[in-house]
Design a protein around this motif. Sequence first.
Motif, PDB file in Angstrom:
ATOM      1  N   PRO A   1       0.809  -1.225   0.000  1.00 16.73           N
ATOM      2  CA  PRO A   1       0.000   0.000   0.000  1.00 16.73           C
ATOM      3  C   PRO A   1       0.842   1.276   0.000  1.00 16.73           C
ATOM      4  CG  PRO A   1      -0.861  -1.575   1.581  1.00 16.73           C
ATOM      5  CD  PRO A   1       0.451  -2.122   1.112  1.00 16.73           C
ATOM      6  N   ALA A   2       1.939   1.288   0.784  1.00 18.03           N
ATOM      7  CA  ALA A   2       2.767   2.496   0.874  1.00 18.03           C
ATOM      8  C   ALA A   2       3.433   2.822  -0.457  1.00 18.03           C
ATOM      9  CB  ALA A   2       3.825   2.337   1.973  1.00 18.03           C
ATOM     10  N   HIS A   3       3.949   1.799  -1.137  1.00 22.04           N
ATOM     11  CA  HIS A   3       4.591   2.045  -2.428  1.00 22.04           C
ATOM     12  C   HIS A   3       3.567   2.368  -3.509  1.00 22.04           C
ATOM     13  CE1 HIS A   3       8.300   0.695  -0.616  1.00 22.04           C
ATOM     14  NE2 HIS A   3       8.945   0.950  -1.734  1.00 22.04           N
ATOM     15  N   ALA A   4       2.359   1.816  -3.374  1.00 22.97           N
ATOM     16  CA  ALA A   4       1.299   2.175  -4.314  1.00 22.97           C
ATOM     17  C   ALA A   4       1.002   3.669  -4.207  1.00 22.97           C
ATOM     18  CB  ALA A   4       0.037   1.357  -4.028  1.00 22.97           C
ATOM     19  N   VAL A   5       0.881   4.148  -2.969  1.00 23.12           N
ATOM     20  CA  VAL A   5       0.649   5.574  -2.742  1.00 23.12           C
ATOM     21  C   VAL A   5       1.847   6.388  -3.218  1.00 23.12           C
ATOM     22  CG1 VAL A   5       0.384   7.336  -0.945  1.00 23.12           C
ATOM     23  CG2 VAL A   5      -0.956   5.228  -0.842  1.00 23.12           C
ATOM     24  N   HIS A   6       3.056   5.874  -2.932  1.00 28.32           N
ATOM     25  CA  HIS A   6       4.277   6.595  -3.304  1.00 28.32           C
ATOM     26  C   HIS A   6       4.362   6.817  -4.809  1.00 28.32           C
ATOM     27  CE1 HIS A   6       8.564   7.757  -2.943  1.00 28.32           C
ATOM     28  NE2 HIS A   6       8.674   7.151  -4.122  1.00 28.32           N
ATOM     29  N   PHE A   7       4.276   5.730  -5.567  1.00 32.49           N
ATOM     30  CA  PHE A   7       4.445   5.845  -7.007  1.00 32.49           C
ATOM     31  C   PHE A   7       3.247   6.514  -7.681  1.00 32.49           C
ATOM     32  CE2 PHE A   7       7.811   2.685  -6.348  1.00 32.49           C
ATOM     33  CZ  PHE A   7       8.802   3.236  -7.138  1.00 32.49           C
ATOM     34  N   GLY A   8       2.056   6.323  -7.115  1.00 36.21           N
ATOM     35  CA  GLY A   8       0.903   7.024  -7.661  1.00 36.21           C
ATOM     36  C   GLY A   8       1.057   8.531  -7.523  1.00 36.21           C
ATOM     37  N   THR A   9       1.484   8.967  -6.321  1.00 37.16           N
ATOM     38  CA  THR A   9       1.726  10.392  -6.086  1.00 37.16           C
ATOM     39  C   THR A   9       2.888  10.899  -6.924  1.00 37.16           C
ATOM     40  OG1 THR A   9       0.952  10.123  -3.802  1.00 37.16           O
ATOM     41  CG2 THR A   9       2.201  12.125  -4.308  1.00 37.16           C
ATOM     42  N   LEU A  10       3.946  10.086  -7.010  1.00 31.69           N
ATOM     43  CA  LEU A  10       5.143  10.449  -7.770  1.00 31.69           C
ATOM     44  C   LEU A  10       4.805  10.793  -9.215  1.00 31.69           C
ATOM     45  CD1 LEU A  10       8.360  10.435  -7.558  1.00 31.69           C
ATOM     46  CD2 LEU A  10       8.215   8.151  -8.536  1.00 31.69           C
ATOM     47  N   GLU A  11       4.084   9.901  -9.871  1.00 35.51           N
ATOM     48  CA  GLU A  11       3.765  10.112 -11.287  1.00 35.51           C
ATOM     49  C   GLU A  11       2.768  11.252 -11.475  1.00 35.51           C
ATOM     50  OE1 GLU A  11       5.253   8.850 -13.738  1.00 35.51           O
ATOM     51  OE2 GLU A  11       6.295   7.117 -12.920  1.00 35.51           O
ATOM     52  N   ALA A  12       1.811  11.361 -10.543  1.00 33.63           N
ATOM     53  CA  ALA A  12       0.811  12.421 -10.672  1.00 33.63           C
ATOM     54  C   ALA A  12       1.450  13.799 -10.530  1.00 33.63           C
ATOM     55  CB  ALA A  12      -0.283  12.224  -9.618  1.00 33.63           C
ATOM     56  N   VAL A  13       2.310  13.970  -9.508  1.00 26.57           N
ATOM     57  CA  VAL A  13       2.954  15.268  -9.288  1.00 26.57           C
ATOM     58  C   VAL A  13       3.961  15.560 -10.397  1.00 26.57           C
ATOM     59  CG1 VAL A  13       4.437  16.600  -7.724  1.00 26.57           C
ATOM     60  CG2 VAL A  13       2.612  15.172  -6.794  1.00 26.57           C
ATOM     61  N   LYS A  14       4.685  14.532 -10.844  1.00 24.50           N
ATOM     62  CA  LYS A  14       5.645  14.738 -11.930  1.00 24.50           C
ATOM     63  C   LYS A  14       4.938  15.248 -13.184  1.00 24.50           C
ATOM     64  CE  LYS A  14       7.633  11.249 -14.120  1.00 24.50           C
ATOM     65  NZ  LYS A  14       8.553  10.158 -14.549  1.00 24.50           N
ATOM     66  N   GLU A  15       3.792  14.669 -13.480  1.00 31.14           N
ATOM     67  CA  GLU A  15       3.025  15.103 -14.660  1.00 31.14           C
ATOM     68  C   GLU A  15       2.513  16.535 -14.482  1.00 31.14           C
ATOM     69  OE1 GLU A  15       0.958  15.189 -18.270  1.00 31.14           O
ATOM     70  OE2 GLU A  15       2.548  13.863 -17.538  1.00 31.14           O
ATOM     71  N   LEU A  16       1.962  16.843 -13.300  1.00 35.21           N
ATOM     72  CA  LEU A  16       1.419  18.180 -13.040  1.00 35.21           C
ATOM     73  C   LEU A  16       2.503  19.253 -13.040  1.00 35.21           C
ATOM     74  CD1 LEU A  16      -1.143  17.366 -10.190  1.00 35.21           C
ATOM     75  CD2 LEU A  16      -1.689  18.111 -12.522  1.00 35.21           C
ATOM     76  N   ALA A  17       3.708  18.857 -12.560  1.00 36.86           N
ATOM     77  CA  ALA A  17       4.812  19.827 -12.454  1.00 36.86           C
ATOM     78  C   ALA A  17       5.634  19.941 -13.734  1.00 36.86           C
ATOM     79  CB  ALA A  17       5.732  19.445 -11.289  1.00 36.86           C
ATOM     80  N   GLY A  18       5.266  19.182 -14.757  1.00 36.55           N
ATOM     81  CA  GLY A  18       5.982  19.267 -16.027  1.00 36.55           C
ATOM     82  C   GLY A  18       7.234  18.424 -16.096  1.00 36.55           C
ATOM     83  N   GLY A  19       7.350  17.416 -15.214  1.00 38.56           N
ATOM     84  CA  GLY A  19       8.544  16.597 -15.194  1.00 38.56           C
ATOM     85  C   GLY A  19       8.685  15.664 -16.377  1.00 38.56           C
ATOM     86  N   ASN A  20       7.599  15.471 -17.120  1.00 39.26           N
ATOM     87  CA  ASN A  20       7.664  14.587 -18.288  1.00 39.26           C
ATOM     88  C   ASN A  20       7.984  15.329 -19.579  1.00 39.26           C
ATOM     89  OD1 ASN A  20       7.022  12.075 -16.997  1.00 39.26           O
ATOM     90  ND2 ASN A  20       4.923  12.798 -16.775  1.00 39.26           N
ATOM     91  N   GLU A  21       8.198  16.625 -19.464  1.00 43.35           N
ATOM     92  CA  GLU A  21       8.537  17.410 -20.645  1.00 43.35           C
ATOM     93  C   GLU A  21      10.027  17.275 -20.961  1.00 43.35           C
ATOM     94  OE1 GLU A  21       7.313  21.388 -19.819  1.00 43.35           O
ATOM     95  OE2 GLU A  21       5.194  20.862 -19.574  1.00 43.35           O
ATOM     96  N   ALA A  22      10.401  17.620 -22.156  1.00 45.76           N
ATOM     97  CA  ALA A  22      11.803  17.511 -22.573  1.00 45.76           C
ATOM     98  C   ALA A  22      12.672  18.472 -21.769  1.00 45.76           C
ATOM     99  CB  ALA A  22      11.919  17.819 -24.063  1.00 45.76           C
ATOM    100  N   GLY A  23      13.940  18.117 -21.652  1.00 49.42           N
ATOM    101  CA  GLY A  23      14.882  18.986 -20.947  1.00 49.42           C
ATOM    102  C   GLY A  23      15.148  18.514 -19.535  1.00 49.42           C
ATOM    103  N   ASN A  24      15.964  19.274 -18.826  1.00 43.94           N
ATOM    104  CA  ASN A  24      16.353  18.937 -17.463  1.00 43.94           C
ATOM    105  C   ASN A  24      15.300  19.458 -16.482  1.00 43.94           C
ATOM    106  OD1 ASN A  24      17.588  18.453 -15.042  1.00 43.94           O
ATOM    107  ND2 ASN A  24      19.510  19.472 -15.554  1.00 43.94           N
ATOM    108  N   GLN A  25      14.416  18.593 -16.035  1.00 44.89           N
ATOM    109  CA  GLN A  25      13.310  18.979 -15.161  1.00 44.89           C
ATOM    110  C   GLN A  25      13.595  18.565 -13.710  1.00 44.89           C
ATOM    111  OE1 GLN A  25      10.958  20.824 -16.312  1.00 44.89           O
ATOM    112  NE2 GLN A  25      11.398  20.620 -18.499  1.00 44.89           N
ATOM    113  N   TRP A  26      14.788  18.911 -13.214  1.00 46.04           N
ATOM    114  CA  TRP A  26      15.187  18.452 -11.891  1.00 46.04           C
ATOM    115  C   TRP A  26      14.274  18.981 -10.784  1.00 46.04           C
ATOM    116  CZ3 TRP A  26      16.385  22.007  -8.183  1.00 46.04           C
ATOM    117  CH2 TRP A  26      16.688  23.302  -8.614  1.00 46.04           C
ATOM    118  N   ALA A  27      13.783  20.207 -10.914  1.00 43.90           N
ATOM    119  CA  ALA A  27      12.908  20.769  -9.875  1.00 43.90           C
ATOM    120  C   ALA A  27      11.605  19.988  -9.782  1.00 43.90           C
ATOM    121  CB  ALA A  27      12.629  22.244 -10.166  1.00 43.90           C
ATOM    122  N   ALA A  28      11.035  19.654 -10.931  1.00 42.53           N
ATOM    123  CA  ALA A  28       9.797  18.872 -10.958  1.00 42.53           C
ATOM    124  C   ALA A  28      10.030  17.474 -10.394  1.00 42.53           C
ATOM    125  CB  ALA A  28       9.259  18.787 -12.384  1.00 42.53           C
TER     126      ALA A  28
END
Length: 296
Positions: A87-114
């Motif tokens: 359950p903890a890792h499910a929450v972890h990776f679900g949140t990880l991918e959701a925030v990465k997408e919202l913060a623009g981490g999947n866009e091209a370039g160095n998105q270290w902040a996201a």
Amino acid sequence: MAEEIDYESLPPNAGLAVNMLAGALAGISEHAVMFPVDSIKTRMQVFATSPVAVYSGVGNAFSRISSTEGMRALWRGVSSVVLGAGPAHAVHFGTLEAVKELAGGNEAGNQWAAHSLAGASATIASDALMNPFDVIKQRMQVHKSEFQSVLTCARVVFRNEGLGAFYVSYPTTLAISIPFNAIQFTVYEQVKRFINPRREYSPTTHITAGAIAGGVAAGVTTPLDVAKTMLQTRGTAQDADIRNVKGMLDAFRIIWQRDGVRGFGRGLTPRILTIMPSTALCWLSYEFFKAAIRSD
């Protein structure tokens, strides 16, 4: 012949359920495989008063525990990890991918902040769920633990110390996990892009990047992990100061008084030995399960 799936080119927003299921499967795989080394790390970090429970290194700890208590002692508490890790890792990776997408981490370039924001956000959510299971795990891992089952341990700790015992280490856990996961995720993404610029499906890339990221993050956060272990095992201590330790700063004070600078490096080697292959396996499993689930 069926066309081979190009994992890295798959849409990053394939769904929360996919990411959570992949994360749960990866988390269980990660923790179960490396659990005996984690048990040694816990034993080495505990400030024991009995010479029998003091270990000089990983090999010494393994030899003494297996010869005097049996190999099963190295697996004591693994059921708590399995129950909590999914359950903890499910929450972890679900949140990880959701925030990465919202913060623009999947866009091209160095998105270290996201990537850093995504890692930190995922940690806050997952640690809130995992912390009680981690307390139970370490209470079962210590030398001469009185607990043989997760339910018995949870019941006794709650009865004797209250609900606060399961969360006394949560601020310290976050103080470890937020920089740990921010460092790990950032290093992982950067190493992955460096060694696999074409972003093709590559298990070797995930293993290598995961191991490097885990090793770096583990080394940086070990002093905090020593304090966390003290807080989570305080109820088993005979020493009055340790038994009554109140929080992270109090734990730092005791560590400094008892062992100086060296005390903050307790369990460094088994921690790195645990985390490097664990994070390599975790990222490999996560990327594999995510690709496999998406391809169904």
